[in-house]
Scaffold this motif. Structure first.
Motif, PDB file in Angstrom:
ATOM      1  N   ILE A  33     -49.829   4.632  32.645  1.00 59.14           N
ATOM      2  CA  ILE A  33     -49.607   3.225  32.303  1.00 59.14           C
ATOM      3  C   ILE A  33     -49.537   3.070  30.791  1.00 59.14           C
ATOM      4  N   SER A  34     -50.444   3.724  30.078  1.00 52.89           N
ATOM      5  CA  SER A  34     -50.459   3.644  28.617  1.00 52.89           C
ATOM      6  C   SER A  34     -49.149   4.153  28.022  1.00 52.89           C
ATOM      7  N   VAL A  35     -48.670   5.274  28.531  1.00 50.58           N
ATOM      8  CA  VAL A  35     -47.401   5.837  28.051  1.00 50.58           C
ATOM      9  C   VAL A  35     -46.245   4.888  28.359  1.00 50.58           C
ATOM     10  N   ALA A  36     -46.215   4.334  29.576  1.00 50.47           N
ATOM     11  CA  ALA A  36     -45.147   3.412  29.965  1.00 50.47           C
ATOM     12  C   ALA A  36     -45.151   2.164  29.099  1.00 50.47           C
ATOM     13  N   GLU A  75     -70.556   9.508  30.483  1.00 47.58           N
ATOM     14  CA  GLU A  75     -69.222   9.544  31.086  1.00 47.58           C
ATOM     15  C   GLU A  75     -68.748   8.138  31.463  1.00 47.58           C
ATOM     16  N   GLY A  76     -69.671   7.304  31.972  1.00 45.94           N
ATOM     17  CA  GLY A  76     -69.299   5.931  32.317  1.00 45.94           C
ATOM     18  C   GLY A  76     -68.908   5.122  31.100  1.00 45.94           C
ATOM     19  N   THR A  77     -69.654   5.301  30.004  1.00 44.00           N
ATOM     20  CA  THR A  77     -69.334   4.592  28.761  1.00 44.00           C
ATOM     21  C   THR A  77     -67.971   5.004  28.234  1.00 44.00           C
ATOM     22  N   LYS A  78     -67.699   6.313  28.267  1.00 42.87           N
ATOM     23  CA  LYS A  78     -66.401   6.814  27.792  1.00 42.87           C
ATOM     24  C   LYS A  78     -65.264   6.299  28.669  1.00 42.87           C
ATOM     25  N   MET A  79     -65.500   6.235  29.969  1.00 40.10           N
ATOM     26  CA  MET A  79     -64.486   5.717  30.898  1.00 40.10           C
ATOM     27  C   MET A  79     -64.096   4.293  30.531  1.00 40.10           C
ATOM     28  N   ALA A  80     -65.101   3.435  30.298  1.00 38.53           N
ATOM     29  CA  ALA A  80     -64.838   2.042  29.962  1.00 38.53           C
ATOM     30  C   ALA A  80     -64.175   1.915  28.594  1.00 38.53           C
ATOM     31  N   ARG A  81     -64.703   2.652  27.611  1.00 37.16           N
ATOM     32  CA  ARG A  81     -64.183   2.536  26.248  1.00 37.16           C
ATOM     33  C   ARG A  81     -62.737   3.020  26.158  1.00 37.16           C
ATOM     34  N   ASP A  82     -62.455   4.166  26.767  1.00 39.32           N
ATOM     35  CA  ASP A  82     -61.093   4.713  26.725  1.00 39.32           C
ATOM     36  C   ASP A  82     -60.121   3.822  27.488  1.00 39.32           C
ATOM     37  N   GLY A  83     -60.550   3.340  28.659  1.00 40.54           N
ATOM     38  CA  GLY A  83     -59.668   2.490  29.452  1.00 40.54           C
ATOM     39  C   GLY A  83     -59.322   1.202  28.743  1.00 40.54           C
ATOM     40  N   VAL A  87     -55.384   0.957  27.626  1.00 38.41           N
ATOM     41  CA  VAL A  87     -54.597   0.175  28.585  1.00 38.41           C
ATOM     42  C   VAL A  87     -54.866  -1.327  28.470  1.00 38.41           C
ATOM     43  N   PHE A  88     -56.097  -1.756  28.699  1.00 35.49           N
ATOM     44  CA  PHE A  88     -56.371  -3.182  28.880  1.00 35.49           C
ATOM     45  C   PHE A  88     -56.248  -3.968  27.569  1.00 35.49           C
ATOM     46  N   ASP A  89     -56.904  -3.510  26.518  1.00 36.35           N
ATOM     47  CA  ASP A  89     -56.732  -4.161  25.211  1.00 36.35           C
ATOM     48  C   ASP A  89     -55.306  -3.983  24.702  1.00 36.35           C
ATOM     49  N   LYS A  90     -54.720  -2.840  25.028  1.00 31.98           N
ATOM     50  CA  LYS A  90     -53.343  -2.557  24.605  1.00 31.98           C
ATOM     51  C   LYS A  90     -52.377  -3.581  25.195  1.00 31.98           C
ATOM     52  N   ILE A  91     -52.565  -3.910  26.469  1.00 28.24           N
ATOM     53  CA  ILE A  91     -51.715  -4.925  27.108  1.00 28.24           C
ATOM     54  C   ILE A  91     -51.878  -6.275  26.417  1.00 28.24           C
ATOM     55  N   GLU A  92     -53.124  -6.688  26.227  1.00 33.90           N
ATOM     56  CA  GLU A  92     -53.389  -8.004  25.660  1.00 33.90           C
ATOM     57  C   GLU A  92     -52.785  -8.161  24.275  1.00 33.90           C
ATOM     58  N   ASN A  93     -52.768  -7.082  23.498  1.00 33.63           N
ATOM     59  CA  ASN A  93     -52.303  -7.148  22.111  1.00 33.63           C
ATOM     60  C   ASN A  93     -50.898  -6.598  21.917  1.00 33.63           C
ATOM     61  N   LEU A  94     -50.200  -6.320  23.009  1.00 34.61           N
ATOM     62  CA  LEU A  94     -48.835  -5.812  22.909  1.00 34.61           C
ATOM     63  C   LEU A  94     -47.947  -6.833  22.209  1.00 34.61           C
ATOM     64  N   CYS A 117     -53.013  -9.153  31.235  1.00 30.89           N
ATOM     65  CA  CYS A 117     -51.630  -9.594  31.077  1.00 30.89           C
ATOM     66  C   CYS A 117     -51.604 -11.039  30.565  1.00 30.89           C
ATOM     67  N   HIS A 118     -50.506 -11.412  29.935  1.00 29.56           N
ATOM     68  CA  HIS A 118     -50.408 -12.737  29.331  1.00 29.56           C
ATOM     69  C   HIS A 118     -50.156 -13.836  30.356  1.00 29.56           C
ATOM     70  N   ILE A 119     -49.525 -13.475  31.473  1.00 27.96           N
ATOM     71  CA  ILE A 119     -49.176 -14.433  32.526  1.00 27.96           C
ATOM     72  C   ILE A 119     -49.379 -13.732  33.869  1.00 27.96           C
ATOM     73  N   ARG A 120     -49.827 -14.489  34.878  1.00 22.03           N
ATOM     74  CA  ARG A 120     -50.065 -13.912  36.197  1.00 22.03           C
ATOM     75  C   ARG A 120     -49.352 -14.731  37.279  1.00 22.03           C
ATOM     76  N   TYR A 121     -48.447 -14.087  37.997  1.00 23.48           N
ATOM     77  CA  TYR A 121     -47.845 -14.649  39.204  1.00 23.48           C
ATOM     78  C   TYR A 121     -48.399 -13.836  40.380  1.00 23.48           C
ATOM     79  N   ALA A 122     -48.582 -14.483  41.538  1.00 25.01           N
ATOM     80  CA  ALA A 122     -49.158 -13.784  42.686  1.00 25.01           C
ATOM     81  C   ALA A 122     -48.416 -14.134  43.968  1.00 25.01           C
ATOM     82  N   SER A 123     -48.463 -13.221  44.913  1.00 24.59           N
ATOM     83  CA  SER A 123     -47.929 -13.490  46.244  1.00 24.59           C
ATOM     84  C   SER A 123     -48.977 -14.231  47.058  1.00 24.59           C
TER      85      SER A 123
END
Length: 253
Positions: A33-36, A75-83, A87-94, A117-123
């Protein structure tokens, strides 16, 4: 590969495609996801990014529990920090707007992905929630921070403490999603919005994202003022104003 990326008509569509696990997020999927996201941001033909899930059952059903079941504190801390960083902060600040097309379950990390994400549509069949407390955990990819800003502290407390899932209709009522549609119409409606956004100034939208993200900081108003002033000397502003005065549609490069 767990991710499909296609670019069509100025829209980059990132599809998380792990149907056997309801598109759950493991390390490999998060990395893809990060690469995409980086590829879509760099691609000059893409003005808007859409994130969705493969299949008709799930957007993202959470993190892959089997992968982190035996993690320790480090390991849990690294999982949250890296993610969050990758990905998550990266999306918000894209620099480009990101729309979540939530086509089913959005649970745990899946809901956090949508919240970033900046906007959310749902089914109409979507189910949203944070099951972490039932696992002895809390949301770790920004859920405790983003959810209260969108639905308020009281509702955020209720959803996170209870671990209950809510319907798409309820999510719309509380402002968690912008709009809901029949599953068969979700992507068409999402693309329709993306096309509307893509017609506007990409530079103005980039600056709007940064200003809106700063709205809960002391620098928010100053960020808006400076961005507003800077845009006056941009080619996009010149084109937009010229087109308006000439009574034609603008053509932003």
């Amino acid at each position: 590969m767990n991710i499909d990326l296609i670019i069509e008509n100025k829209i980059a569509i990132i599809t998380i495609n792990r149907p056997e696990s309801l598109n759950a997020l493991n390390r490999q999927t998060l990395q893809e996801i990060s690469v995409a996201l980086s590829e879509a941001e760099k691609n000059l033909s893409a003005r808007v990014i859409v994130i969705t899930g493969g299949g008709e059952k799930s957007f993202v059903a959470g993190a892959d529990i089997k992968e982190f079941a035996d993690y320790n504190t480090k390991e849990g801390t690294k999982m949250a920090r890296d993610g969050q960083a990758n990905v998550f902060d990266k999306i918000e600040n894209l620099r480009k707007p990101v729309i979540a097309a939530i086509n089913g379950f959005a649970l745990g990390g899946g809901l956090e992905l949508a919240l970033a994400c900046h906007i959310r549509y749902a089914s109409e069949n979507a189910k949203l929630g944070f099951p972490e407390a039932a696992l002895g955990l809390i949301p770790g990819y920004g859920g405790t921070q983003r959810l209260p800003k969108i639905v308020g502290k009281g509702l955020a407390n209720e959803l996170i403490f209870s671990s209950k899932m809510i319907s798409a209709q309820k999510a719309k009522e509380i402002g968690l999603v912008n709009e809901i549609f029949p599953l068969s119409e979700l992507m068409d409606k999402t693309k329709e919005l993306a096309n509307t956004i893509a017609k506007n100034s990409p530079l103005a939208i980039t600056e709007a994202i940064a200003a809106i993200n700063a709205s809960d900081t002391e620098q928010g108003f100053e960020k808006e003022i400076n961005a507003f002033g800077m845009l006056f000397e941009s080619e996009d502003k010149k084109e937009g104003v010229t087109a308006f005065l000439a009574k034609r549609k603008p053509n932003f490069n």
